[in-house]
Design a protein around this motif. Structure first.
Motif, mmCIF file in Angstrom:
data_model
loop_
_atom_site.group_PDB
_atom_site.id
_atom_site.type_symbol
_atom_site.label_atom_id
_atom_site.label_comp_id
_atom_site.label_asym_id
_atom_site.label_seq_id
_atom_site.Cartn_x
_atom_site.Cartn_y
_atom_site.Cartn_z
ATOM 1 N N ASP B 10 18.468 -0.424 59.488
ATOM 2 C CA ASP B 10 19.224 -1.398 58.679
ATOM 3 C C ASP B 10 18.509 -1.692 57.362
ATOM 4 O O ASP B 10 19.146 -1.902 56.332
ATOM 5 N N GLN B 11 17.191 -1.698 57.444
ATOM 6 C CA GLN B 11 16.400 -1.923 56.236
ATOM 7 C C GLN B 11 16.630 -0.779 55.234
ATOM 8 O O GLN B 11 16.825 -1.008 54.048
ATOM 9 N N ALA B 12 16.654 0.439 55.748
ATOM 10 C CA ALA B 12 16.841 1.611 54.884
ATOM 11 C C ALA B 12 18.203 1.585 54.201
ATOM 12 O O ALA B 12 18.356 2.071 53.089
ATOM 13 N N LEU B 13 19.171 0.989 54.883
ATOM 14 C CA LEU B 13 20.549 1.022 54.385
ATOM 15 C C LEU B 13 20.916 -0.203 53.553
ATOM 16 O O LEU B 13 22.088 -0.396 53.203
ATOM 17 N N GLN B 14 19.926 -1.034 53.238
ATOM 18 C CA GLN B 14 20.247 -2.215 52.422
ATOM 19 C C GLN B 14 20.580 -1.801 50.995
ATOM 20 O O GLN B 14 19.792 -1.162 50.306
ATOM 21 N N LEU B 15 21.756 -2.198 50.574
ATOM 22 C CA LEU B 15 22.233 -1.885 49.221
ATOM 23 C C LEU B 15 22.569 -3.186 48.507
ATOM 24 O O LEU B 15 23.063 -4.135 49.113
ATOM 25 N N GLU B 26 16.887 1.695 47.660
ATOM 26 C CA GLU B 26 15.481 2.090 47.534
ATOM 27 C C GLU B 26 15.223 3.243 48.514
ATOM 28 O O GLU B 26 15.565 3.127 49.700
ATOM 29 N N SER B 27 14.656 4.331 48.046
ATOM 30 C CA SER B 27 14.339 5.455 48.948
ATOM 31 C C SER B 27 13.465 4.955 50.091
ATOM 32 O O SER B 27 12.405 4.382 49.842
ATOM 33 N N PRO B 28 13.896 5.162 51.337
ATOM 34 C CA PRO B 28 13.221 4.517 52.478
ATOM 35 C C PRO B 28 12.006 5.285 53.004
ATOM 36 O O PRO B 28 12.150 6.335 53.624
ATOM 37 N N LYS B 29 10.835 4.736 52.794
ATOM 38 C CA LYS B 29 9.579 5.355 53.261
ATOM 39 C C LYS B 29 9.570 5.612 54.772
ATOM 40 O O LYS B 29 9.075 6.652 55.213
#
Lengths: 276, 276
Positions: B10-15, B26-29
């Motif tokens: 969900d963090q990676a998909l925050q727009l 943001e490109s998700p580490k």
């Protein structure tokens, strides 16, 4: 069978370039389906726009076409934009527009394509052509229903023809057929793209019921090189298609196209709307 | 396993929406692959942009993502535009842009999507789940190589793991595995899209040689309804992938994803670059 005039397929794909990537074309009557052009000719026309672009890099690798709304008779506009060019691949966005009821342009079709420079590498074909009778040993069938585009192809089915009786008795969705342009025409990337969409809706076969159906999105992966196309010439392609999942108004199918020598020229997938 | 903080997915998909269809992310580490984010998370992020659009009609039906260039660390922009809305289907064009070396925006990724309102119809599943051991009877494996995104998934292979020895002895490209997010997370359309890209390059298995490889284009067809997703919850998916044709630098594969009850949730295809 030869003719001095332009082949119907080449005529259908004639585009006038207004500017790089901006084209005008005409919905082709000889490829008319029930309410608009055969989806395969639309896919081929989008690919033609890519191939005619002065900045194109390499040959077709992948093509996705989304049928937003059927084209109507008359002229259309194509936009084919190379939005990203790498050393050996190039990425394209595609669209077709037509004038809507109020004269304003309406998007009928969207798509993307990838073209690529290919070099020789280790290769292996794991989608083997099924063992089937040769085209000469099979009957060419007349058009299964009354639409123009079916007259533009010679089809010699191996298995999985359109049911003769719509009695709900279907139990599979596998079709195999030999096909080529009618009259014959040397295969190119555009005609390969068109033939990837030649299969009638799998749901008709699976259910033995002719419900309304139409392709929503098709993807074609091109495995053929220019040399493979030249080796195929105006010979037959063996096409195979089989549905995977039919669920609540949409099904998908997978398809493969081989030439007579058994070389995979393209693989394809599509998702199709159906009613009831 | 639960946590009070946001799941990495969900963090990676925050727009952040700047305007309808215009997003910043943001490109998700945590989903980093070798030189950029895992392709599946990029596909999921594009789908997320569609799902967050205020004008969206229905649920995902088809998604095609073309990887023009790897994303780099830092922020990116997404454009998700509903270019055509019908009564029951909606057609989307998608792109991701990042600042290039000179600061000007560069297209890294293109795509299209179709969303649809679905209604109950006759249905039939012809892509049956293979008979395999249950997840609990199989071992979860550690990441097969040292990249972050592999830690975000629990994988319990049935067959076709990454070769232990790269001795050129490969003779097939079939993989089957049970998978879910790690830690577990209830399945949604975005995580389903991501998992459709979980399979390591088929060419590695087919050749037992770890040549450079990367997805060029992926298409996902969604067969799952919201109810199917809810019924799946945070259970395992069975994924299966097999290569079709490996030729001169590119191969394609076909994949299916079932839940533990044997329902097909998605089918997928991709074409992949490989070297040598």
């Amino acid at each position: 069978m030869t003719t001095n005039s332009l082949h119907a397929f080449d005529q259908a794909l004639q585009l006038r370039a207004d500017a790089p990537g901006q084209y005008q074309g005409e919905s082709p009557k000889p490829y008319w389906n029930m309410v608009g052009p055969f989806g395969g000719i639309t896919a081929a026309t989008l690919l033609q726009a890519v191939l005619q672009h002065p900045d194109r890099l390499g040959d077709p690798l992948a093509l996705t076409v989304n049928y937003g709304g059927g084209l109507v008779a008359g002229s259309f506009q194509i936009q084919a934009v190379p939005v990203r060019t790498n050393r050996s691949t190039q990425h394209w966005t595609l669209s077709i527009l037509q004038s809507g009821p109020d004269g304003a342009p309406v998007v009928t079709t969207t798509g993307t394509a990838v073209t690529a420079l290919r070099r020789e590498t280790w290769s292996a074909g794991d989608a083997l052509a099924p063992q089937v009778p040769k085209p000469a040993d099979l009957q060419a069938i007349p058009p299964a229903f009354e639409v123009e585009w079916l007259r533009r192809y010679e089809m010699r089915p191996v298995t999985g023809v359109i049911p003769q009786v719509w009695d709900g008795s279907g139990d599979h969705s596998l079709s195999q057929l030999w096909m080529r342009d009618a009259p014959p025409r040397a295969l190119d990337f555009c005609s390969l793209a068109a033939m990837a969409d030649i299969f009638f809706p799998r749901v008709w076969l699976r259910r033995a019921r002719q419900v309304p159906a139409g392709t929503v999105s098709i993807t074609v992966y091109f495995h053929a090189s220019q040399a493979d196309l030249a080796a195929t010439g105006d010979g037959y392609l063996l096409g195979q298609a089989r549905g995977q999942e039919f669920r609540n108004g949409f099904f998908d199918h997978s398809a493969q196209l081989w030439n007579e020598a058994g070389t995979v020229l393209a693989t394809s997938h599509q998702i199709v709307y159906y009613k009831e």
